[in-house]
Design a protein around this motif. Structure first.
Motif, PDB file in Angstrom:
ATOM      1  N   ALA A 128     -19.707 -18.158  14.051  1.00 32.74           N
ATOM      2  CA  ALA A 128     -18.537 -17.454  13.710  1.00 32.74           C
ATOM      3  C   ALA A 128     -18.219 -16.933  12.078  1.00 32.74           C
ATOM      4  O   ALA A 128     -17.874 -16.101  11.728  1.00 32.74           O
ATOM      5  CB  ALA A 128     -17.622 -18.146  14.521  1.00 32.74           C
ATOM      6  N   TRP A 129     -18.456 -18.421  11.498  1.00 29.00           N
ATOM      7  CA  TRP A 129     -18.533 -18.218   9.992  1.00 29.00           C
ATOM      8  C   TRP A 129     -19.296 -17.114   9.552  1.00 29.00           C
ATOM      9  O   TRP A 129     -18.907 -16.176   8.631  1.00 29.00           O
ATOM     10  CB  TRP A 129     -18.525 -19.457   9.280  1.00 29.00           C
ATOM     11  CG  TRP A 129     -18.724 -19.839   7.858  1.00 29.00           C
ATOM     12  CD1 TRP A 129     -19.783 -19.362   7.057  1.00 29.00           C
ATOM     13  CD2 TRP A 129     -17.947 -20.113   6.939  1.00 29.00           C
ATOM     14  NE1 TRP A 129     -19.770 -19.553   5.931  1.00 29.00           N
ATOM     15  CE2 TRP A 129     -18.548 -20.079   5.496  1.00 29.00           C
ATOM     16  CE3 TRP A 129     -16.460 -20.690   6.898  1.00 29.00           C
ATOM     17  CZ2 TRP A 129     -17.829 -20.407   4.584  1.00 29.00           C
ATOM     18  CZ3 TRP A 129     -15.888 -21.136   5.955  1.00 29.00           C
ATOM     19  CH2 TRP A 129     -16.488 -21.008   4.618  1.00 29.00           C
ATOM     20  N   MET A 130     -20.402 -17.033   9.933  1.00 25.42           N
ATOM     21  CA  MET A 130     -21.558 -16.024   9.346  1.00 25.42           C
ATOM     22  C   MET A 130     -20.990 -14.673   9.806  1.00 25.42           C
ATOM     23  O   MET A 130     -21.023 -13.758   8.838  1.00 25.42           O
ATOM     24  CB  MET A 130     -22.772 -16.420   9.994  1.00 25.42           C
ATOM     25  CG  MET A 130     -23.527 -17.540   9.575  1.00 25.42           C
ATOM     26  SD  MET A 130     -25.031 -17.962  10.234  1.00 25.42           S
ATOM     27  CE  MET A 130     -25.744 -19.366   9.633  1.00 25.42           C
ATOM     28  N   GLU A 131     -20.575 -14.461  11.163  1.00 20.97           N
ATOM     29  CA  GLU A 131     -20.226 -13.175  11.513  1.00 20.97           C
ATOM     30  C   GLU A 131     -18.969 -12.632  10.488  1.00 20.97           C
ATOM     31  O   GLU A 131     -18.815 -11.563  10.068  1.00 20.97           O
ATOM     32  CB  GLU A 131     -19.695 -13.254  12.920  1.00 20.97           C
ATOM     33  CG  GLU A 131     -20.868 -13.376  13.672  1.00 20.97           C
ATOM     34  CD  GLU A 131     -20.494 -13.306  15.173  1.00 20.97           C
ATOM     35  OE1 GLU A 131     -19.832 -14.086  15.577  1.00 20.97           O
ATOM     36  OE2 GLU A 131     -21.302 -12.679  16.114  1.00 20.97           O
ATOM     37  N   GLU A 132     -18.043 -13.689  10.359  1.00 22.27           N
ATOM     38  CA  GLU A 132     -16.901 -13.490   9.513  1.00 22.27           C
ATOM     39  C   GLU A 132     -17.309 -12.888   8.144  1.00 22.27           C
ATOM     40  O   GLU A 132     -17.015 -11.747   7.648  1.00 22.27           O
ATOM     41  CB  GLU A 132     -15.930 -14.504   9.411  1.00 22.27           C
ATOM     42  CG  GLU A 132     -14.753 -14.140   8.510  1.00 22.27           C
ATOM     43  CD  GLU A 132     -13.928 -15.527   8.477  1.00 22.27           C
ATOM     44  OE1 GLU A 132     -13.421 -15.624   7.358  1.00 22.27           O
ATOM     45  OE2 GLU A 132     -13.629 -16.001   9.696  1.00 22.27           O
TER      46      GLU A 132
END
Length: 183
Positions: A128-132
């Motif tokens: 999720a961090w990567m997607e953000e």
């Protein structure tokens, strides 16, 4: 030339370099014991188109690598640093995305894999961090659907020892490919 950041024991590097003898590979690993193991594994298997370095991947790309140098950059199962106070240690940061963009060659029609940053993890919060962060870097990269590398086995995301070990536990895996937008 392809770069793998965090090669671990070198499973991906050995498998993928063996399948693509025309491509040179550089694997970097911070853990000395793993870097030595991976380098020895490449030697024992006779993989002549891959080299291993014991170094910090962030420092390498930030201070030592030239622009437009790599066809692809691979980051598979990086340490998620799950505690909030450790998030600053995660590789997938805006500053590092800028550097990955810099060292990647522009996508080239004759080289379909060129200009790609390939990422996979089993950690949902880190993904999720990567997607953000990928959304924040849309001016640098466009997101493509994830396709496993040729070295991955059936139903595998990457085909590393790490993935195979945790697949047995029933973990879910996530992947993304970011393609460089020309500057």
């Amino acid at each position: 030339m392809d770069l793998e950041i965090g090669s671990g024991k070198g499973t991906f590097l050995v498998q993928q370099a063996s399948l693509e003898p025309q491509v040179r590979f550089l694997g970097v690993e911070y853990a000395r014991a793993f870097a030595l193991y991976a380098g020895d594994r490449l030697r024992r298997r006779g993989v002549a188109n891959a080299r291993m370095m014991h170094t910090d991947g962030v420092m390498l790309i930030r201070f030592y690598l030239p622009n437009d140098f790599f066809r692809q950059v691979h980051l598979y199962f990086p340490d998620p640093w799950p505690k909030k106070r450790h998030h600053k240690r995660r590789f997938f940061q805006t500053e590092n995305l800028i550097e990955v963009h810099r060292v990647l060659m522009d996508p080239t029609p004759g080289l379909p894999e060129s200009g790609r940053f390939r990422v996979a993890t089993d950690h949902a919060d880190y993904f999720a961090w990567m997607e953000e962060h990928a959304k924040q870097a849309e001016h640098l990269f466009e997101r493509l659907p994830y396709e496993p590398p040729a070295s991955a086995g059936e139903c595998e995301v990457v085909g590393t020892n790490f993935e195979r070990k945790y697949r047995e536990e029933g973990r879910t895996f996530h992947g993304m490919i970011l393609r460089k937008r020309p500057a």
